[in-house]
Design an enzyme around this catalytic site. Sequence first.
Site, short mmCIF file in Angstrom:
data_model
loop_
_atom_site.label_atom_id
_atom_site.label_comp_id
_atom_site.label_asym_id
_atom_site.label_seq_id
_atom_site.Cartn_x
_atom_site.Cartn_y
_atom_site.Cartn_z
N PHE A 1 0.83 -1.22 0.00
CA PHE A 1 0.00 0.00 0.00
C PHE A 1 0.86 1.27 0.00
CE2 PHE A 1 -1.95 3.04 3.11
CZ PHE A 1 -2.72 3.71 2.17
N LEU B 1 10.44 -1.17 3.01
CA LEU B 1 9.07 -1.19 3.55
C LEU B 1 8.62 -2.60 3.91
CD1 LEU B 1 7.84 1.09 0.71
CD2 LEU B 1 7.38 1.65 3.08
N TYR C 1 5.93 -6.97 18.35
CA TYR C 1 6.17 -6.22 17.10
C TYR C 1 6.96 -4.95 17.39
CZ TYR C 1 4.85 -3.18 13.14
OH TYR C 1 4.86 -2.30 12.09
N VAL D 1 -13.35 -1.93 19.75
CA VAL D 1 -12.52 -2.64 20.71
C VAL D 1 -12.35 -1.78 21.96
CG1 VAL D 1 -10.19 -3.55 21.12
CG2 VAL D 1 -11.31 -3.94 18.91
N1 UDP Z 1 -10.08 -1.43 16.35
C1 UDP Z 1 -11.46 -1.42 16.60
N2 UDP Z 1 -12.29 -2.14 15.77
C2 UDP Z 1 -11.83 -2.86 14.70
C3 UDP Z 1 -10.43 -2.85 14.44
C4 UDP Z 1 -9.58 -2.13 15.29
O1 UDP Z 1 -11.94 -0.80 17.55
O2 UDP Z 1 -12.64 -3.46 13.99
C5 UDP Z 1 -9.18 -0.62 17.21
C6 UDP Z 1 -7.93 -1.31 17.74
O3 UDP Z 1 -8.20 -2.00 18.95
C7 UDP Z 1 -6.99 -0.13 17.95
C8 UDP Z 1 -7.36 0.82 16.81
O4 UDP Z 1 -8.66 0.42 16.39
O5 UDP Z 1 -7.27 0.52 19.17
C9 UDP Z 1 -6.39 0.81 15.65
O6 UDP Z 1 -6.22 -0.49 15.20
P1 UDP Z 1 -5.42 -0.86 13.88
O7 UDP Z 1 -5.65 -2.31 13.58
O8 UDP Z 1 -5.78 0.06 12.76
O9 UDP Z 1 -3.86 -0.74 14.18
P2 UDP Z 1 -2.87 0.00 15.21
O10 UDP Z 1 -3.04 1.46 15.05
O11 UDP Z 1 -3.24 -0.48 16.60
O12 UDP Z 1 -1.53 -0.47 14.80
#
Ligand code: UDP
Length: 344
Positions: A11, A73, A149, A215
């Site tokens: 991406f 990347l 990670y 979440v």
């Molecule tokens: N999240 C959520 N619902 C979803 C997917 C993610 O509430 O369907 C929340 C997740 O718990 C986190 C935030 O959205 O707090 C960002 O998640 P993402 O997977 O985009 O990646 P991150 O920024 O944590 O690397």
Amino acid sequence: MKVAVLGAGGFIGSHLVEHLLHQTDHQVLGVDVTDEKLANVDTTGMTFHLGDVTKSPELLEEAVASSDCVVNLVAYANPSLYVTEPIQVVDLNLHGNLLVVDACRRHKRRIIQFSSAEIYGKPREGETAFIEDETDFTYGPVHRQRWIYANAKQMLERILFAYGTSGELAFSVIRPFNVIGPRLDYLVPAGTLGGPRVFMHFMSALLSGGPIHLVDSGTATRSFTHANDAARGITAILEQPERANNQAFNIGNPSNNLTIRELADRMIRIYEKLTGTRSECEIINISGETFYGEGYDDAGRHPPSIEKMAGLGWTPKYDLDTTLTMTIEHHLQHADTSKAANAS
Ligand code: UDP
């Protein structure tokens, strides 16, 4: 400059390649295990090699030796994998990337290495931004595997820094903050738990009428950055080695900071405006461990400080509504195309 973009078919890679080819005079050598996202990009002038640099030493040697600078990347960035496949995450994000670092060191090529906003860990009270050269990294205990990670990325950054200070390698590290935009991928079936990423989960729900999962009530915050801003930021670092070498930079948009609950509301509003139809998505609160699996640990995130990037003459241009609208529009067009293809 001849720039090797490792991960050119991903991406961010596809946006970087597009920017370099059309907005600069640099030559581009792209390498990736897939070129799917380059299908709708005008890649005239780019040389592309299909393959995995972490598994093919010949490909890695050739890409590094034949370029002036390497943008790396190659990574897994998927919070589900951090808890379900932690060893795979370290294998690629640390060991695999160290092969690239080593090749750059041996060939004396500059490397621009992608790290992550996740490296800052949990936001600490009393601080309002993540600042590259000041913020301490704060992670959870070992059984909270989510942090594997961030730890892998941290180790990679620390090794680069050690090589940089000993004069063995010129590097810049980029810490991206939630980059989104057209071509962002991973639509998931309605109701899917885990997997990447929040924008795509919400987009999938909007397209299918499935539930939107918040979440831990969606109280965590994120700053969303347009992919084109990210591509311009990478280029600013690429073109100013004398100012950018041997240090880390945040690429993010602190003005586009909001809670995940607010993100859901905004996306619903924009979707309804663009389609003229009401969203039927149910909004469901869910715990992080139920959504991602045991070992997940959620954390808010401070917005990035972008003062260092401003010192390179870069500031983000795309506000939140524009960034979300362009990304949602891309998926609406894509969904229409696949519907049309199915109908014919
Ligand atoms: N999240 C959520 N619902 C979803 C997917 C993610 O509430 O369907 C929340 C997740 O718990 C986190 C935030 O959205 O707090 C960002 O998640 P993402 O997977 O985009 O990646 P991150 O920024 O944590 O690397």
